[in-house]
Enzyme design. Structure first.
Site, short mmCIF file in Angstrom:
data_model
loop_
_atom_site.label_atom_id
_atom_site.label_comp_id
_atom_site.label_asym_id
_atom_site.label_seq_id
_atom_site.Cartn_x
_atom_site.Cartn_y
_atom_site.Cartn_z
N LYS A 176 0.88 -1.18 0.00
CA LYS A 176 0.00 0.00 0.00
C LYS A 176 0.92 1.22 0.00
O LYS A 176 1.47 1.60 1.02
CB LYS A 176 -0.89 -0.02 1.26
CG LYS A 176 -2.24 0.63 1.09
CD LYS A 176 -2.19 2.11 0.77
CE LYS A 176 -1.88 2.95 1.98
NZ LYS A 176 -1.60 4.37 1.64
N GLU A 251 9.31 1.33 11.31
CA GLU A 251 10.41 2.27 11.10
C GLU A 251 9.79 3.65 11.10
O GLU A 251 9.09 4.03 10.16
CB GLU A 251 11.10 1.93 9.76
CG GLU A 251 12.51 2.44 9.70
CD GLU A 251 12.58 3.87 9.24
OE1 GLU A 251 12.53 4.76 10.11
OE2 GLU A 251 12.66 4.09 8.03
N CYS A 285 13.72 10.12 7.31
CA CYS A 285 13.57 9.67 8.70
C CYS A 285 14.88 9.78 9.45
O CYS A 285 14.91 10.10 10.63
CB CYS A 285 13.04 8.25 8.73
SG CYS A 285 13.91 7.15 7.62
N GLU A 384 10.21 15.85 15.41
CA GLU A 384 10.62 15.70 14.02
C GLU A 384 9.92 16.78 13.17
O GLU A 384 8.70 16.78 13.05
CB GLU A 384 10.18 14.30 13.55
CG GLU A 384 10.82 13.86 12.27
CD GLU A 384 10.44 12.42 11.91
OE1 GLU A 384 9.29 12.01 12.16
OE2 GLU A 384 11.30 11.70 11.38
P1 NAD Z 1 1.77 8.50 7.85
O1 NAD Z 1 2.55 7.76 8.84
O2 NAD Z 1 0.34 8.80 8.23
O3 NAD Z 1 1.72 7.71 6.45
C1 NAD Z 1 2.65 6.70 6.09
C2 NAD Z 1 1.91 5.57 5.39
O4 NAD Z 1 0.96 5.01 6.31
C3 NAD Z 1 1.10 6.01 4.17
O5 NAD Z 1 1.15 5.00 3.19
C4 NAD Z 1 -0.30 6.13 4.72
O6 NAD Z 1 -1.30 5.99 3.74
C5 NAD Z 1 -0.33 4.97 5.70
N1 NAD Z 1 -1.34 5.07 6.75
C6 NAD Z 1 -1.87 6.19 7.31
N2 NAD Z 1 -2.78 5.87 8.24
C7 NAD Z 1 -2.84 4.52 8.28
C8 NAD Z 1 -3.59 3.59 9.05
N3 NAD Z 1 -4.48 3.98 9.96
N4 NAD Z 1 -3.37 2.28 8.84
C9 NAD Z 1 -2.47 1.86 7.94
N5 NAD Z 1 -1.74 2.69 7.18
C10 NAD Z 1 -1.92 4.01 7.35
O7 NAD Z 1 2.52 9.79 7.47
P2 NAD Z 1 1.99 11.14 6.80
O8 NAD Z 1 0.70 11.61 7.41
O9 NAD Z 1 1.97 10.95 5.34
O10 NAD Z 1 3.16 12.12 7.24
C11 NAD Z 1 3.08 12.71 8.55
C12 NAD Z 1 4.40 12.67 9.25
O11 NAD Z 1 4.95 11.34 9.25
C13 NAD Z 1 5.50 13.49 8.62
O12 NAD Z 1 5.43 14.81 8.99
C14 NAD Z 1 6.75 12.81 9.15
O13 NAD Z 1 7.10 13.32 10.41
C15 NAD Z 1 6.34 11.38 9.31
N6 NAD Z 1 6.88 10.53 8.24
C16 NAD Z 1 7.94 9.75 8.53
C17 NAD Z 1 8.47 8.93 7.56
C18 NAD Z 1 9.64 8.06 7.84
O14 NAD Z 1 10.37 7.67 6.93
N7 NAD Z 1 9.86 7.66 9.08
C19 NAD Z 1 7.94 8.91 6.29
C20 NAD Z 1 6.83 9.72 6.00
C21 NAD Z 1 6.30 10.51 7.00
#
Ligand code: NAD
Length: 482
Positions: A176, A251, A285, A384
């Site tokens: 996904k 992660e 990250c 972060e």
């Molecule tokens: P997120 O964690 O919400 O999204 C990451 C992934 O998880 C996406 O594919 C999203 O569709 C999916 N996701 C979201 N809610 C979910 C749920 N309930 N169940 C399963 N999957 C779900 O991140 P975001 O909202 O896109 O970004 C917000 C913050 O996350 C950023 O500001 C940053 O701090 C952090 N981030 C960290 C990384 C990393 O590499 N560690 C990567 C992206 C974002």
């Protein structure tokens, strides 16, 4: 352009007519649409993966030997290299990242598949000494169907490290991608089919996290979840998986310190310190977002850093500058809010980069910002930002540096810059994190190097051989023969 899901080696219309616009972060303009996946679509993909594995690992994917899986991964690695520029262009437009970063990501993706292609038939169990009359051995078996939830910051790289290892270990995958960056992964699923991966072995379902992502975590047919993303969502994923006793690898990002002692090789350190925070516009990250500098070097290093930050330029991805835009409006708002709040609290800006004139008003651009004397208890030092914002603070001695570095909810990566060999080792042992880099940061990507965090940075390890172990379940077989 309007893309469907890629399930069972074919494009598959979504069960729902609603779709999701794909925006170019450099302009804010939509140029494509992706399917908005539902629980029904996830179920179709899981069923396809189950068929590929077969009930007793006797399906068209499940029956392949490790050697055959490795050869398919090698072919996928070659296909990525053949489509290198196409993939880089797709990724740069979809995420806004500078083209050079997208090209490096495509190279890393090919390397992940190459590494796991070679590793597939080197994954084996052990024989264990036990009581007389017994032979005991362990075998490593795939979990079955693995779910992969990918973020938008490095879609190709994170897909490579997670899906590459899972396939090498014999799992069938349902991926996904993030709603903000799905295009490259849909194309990769198509490439995998073209090089000969059996139908159902690799499926990609696009959609929102709370819909398709949540459905993947809750699906009883998914035997392992690999998640990369935010700390909050990671907790939701782990809870959903725990409901049905499904193992998870998380992660989750960090607030990684770079620690520079007075005896450091500043010429070598300087470009690395800057790259570690501006690469991918700070949306990494493992970004080195806290910079701890020993007092006697503090002002001279700040002066050098300020000169460099002042010259950093952000602009549309095709201009290939130091930075592209941030991924979306939400992320831009978040970074602006951190900067506004820090300034309001009296934290001094030592330098700012610039957004070039060619950047239109619709894009999500933010200049690089260097903050000095950042109080260790401020939000800027603890949370972060996920943007090109570096928090610099001084320390007196080794003990204080360790205290500051470890005083964090996160524990992903740390960098240490010193010529003192004994200190290098002391620091490496005392830092609470998953990776420590001495006189370098990130080791140029290091496909071979296990990666992951402690504390709020998550658990489980990606990359390297270690990731393969995580994508298997260990079975112990005890044979009595006296
Ligand atoms: P997120 O964690 O919400 O999204 C990451 C992934 O998880 C996406 O594919 C999203 O569709 C999916 N996701 C979201 N809610 C979910 C749920 N309930 N169940 C399963 N999957 C779900 O991140 P975001 O909202 O896109 O970004 C917000 C913050 O996350 C950023 O500001 C940053 O701090 C952090 N981030 C960290 C990384 C990393 O590499 N560690 C990567 C992206 C974002």
């Amino acid at each position: 352009m309007s893309l469907e899901h890629y399930i069972d080696n074919q494009w598959q219309a979504s069960s729902w007519a609603e779709d999701i616009p794909v925006q170019d972060p450099s302009t804010g303009i939509s140029y494509a649409r992706i399917a908005r996946g539902t629980a029904e679509d996830i179920d179709l993909a899981v069923q396809a993966a189950q068929r590929a594995l077969g009930d007793n690992f006797d399906g068209p994917w499940g029956c392949l030997s490790a050697l055959e899986r490795g050869r398919l991964l090698a072919r996928l690695s070659h296909a990525v290299l053949e489509h290198h520029e196409e993939l880089a262009q797709i990724e740069a437009r979809d995420t806004g990242k500078a083209l050079k970063v997208a090209r490096a990501d495509a190279t890393a993706l090919a390397r992940y598949f190459e590494y796991y292609a070679g590793a597939a038939d080197k994954l084996h169990g052990e024989t264990l000494p036990y009581q007389a009359g017994y032979t005991v051995l362990t075998v490593r078996e795939p979990h079955g169907v693995t779910g992969h939830i990918i973020p938008w910051n490095y879609p190709m790289q994170i897909f490579g490290r997670s899906v590459g290892a899972a396939l090498a270990a014999g799992n069938a995958c349902v991926v996904k991608p993030a709603e903000d960056a799905s295009l490259s992964l849909l194309r990769l699923a198509e490439l995998a089919a073209q090089v000969g991966f059996p139908a159902g072995s690799l499926n990609v379902v696009s959609g929102y996290g709370h819909e398709a992502g949540a459905a993947l975590c809750a699906h009883p047919g998914v035997a392992h979840i690999s998640f990369t993303g935010s700390t909050g969502t990671g907790a939701l994923v782990a809870k959903a998986a725990a409901e049905r006793h499904c193992p998870v690898t998380l992660e989750l990002g960090g607030k990684s310190p770079q620690i520079v002692f007075a005896d450091a090789d500043v010429e070598r350190a300087l470009p690395v310190l800057i790259n570690a925070i501006v690469q991918n516009c700070g949306q990494t990250c493992s970004a080195g977002s806290r910079l701890l500098v020993q007092r006697s070097l503090y002002e001279p290093l700040l002066e050098r850093l300020a000169q460099c930050f002042g010259q950093l330029r952000a602009g549309p991805s095709e201009l290939d500058l130091d930075m592209g835009p941030l991924i979306n409006q939400k992320q831009l708002r978040q970074v602006r809010e951190f900067v506004r709040e820090a300034e309001a609290a009296g934290i001094r800006v030592a330098a700012r980069g610039q957004v070039v004139a060619e950047a239109g008003s619709g894009g999500y651009f933010h200049e690089a910002v260097l903050f000095r004397d950042v109080p260790p208890d401020s939000r800027l030092a603890r949370e972060e930002v996920f943007g090109p914002v570096l928090a610099v603070m001084p320390f007196e001695d080794e003990a204080e540096a360790i205290g500051l570095a470890n005083d964090s909810a996160f524990g992903l990566v740390a960098g240490v810059w010193t010529r003192d060999g004994a200190r290098q080792l002391r620091m490496a042992h005392k830092l609470r994190c998953g990776q420590v880099f001495i006189n370098n940061y990130g080791a140029g990507g290091g496909v071979e190097l296990p990666f992951g965090g402690v504390k709020a940075s998550g658990y489980g390890r990606e990359k390297g051989f270690e990731a393969l172990l995580g994508f298997t379940a260990l079975k112990t077989i005890a044979i009595r023969h006296d």
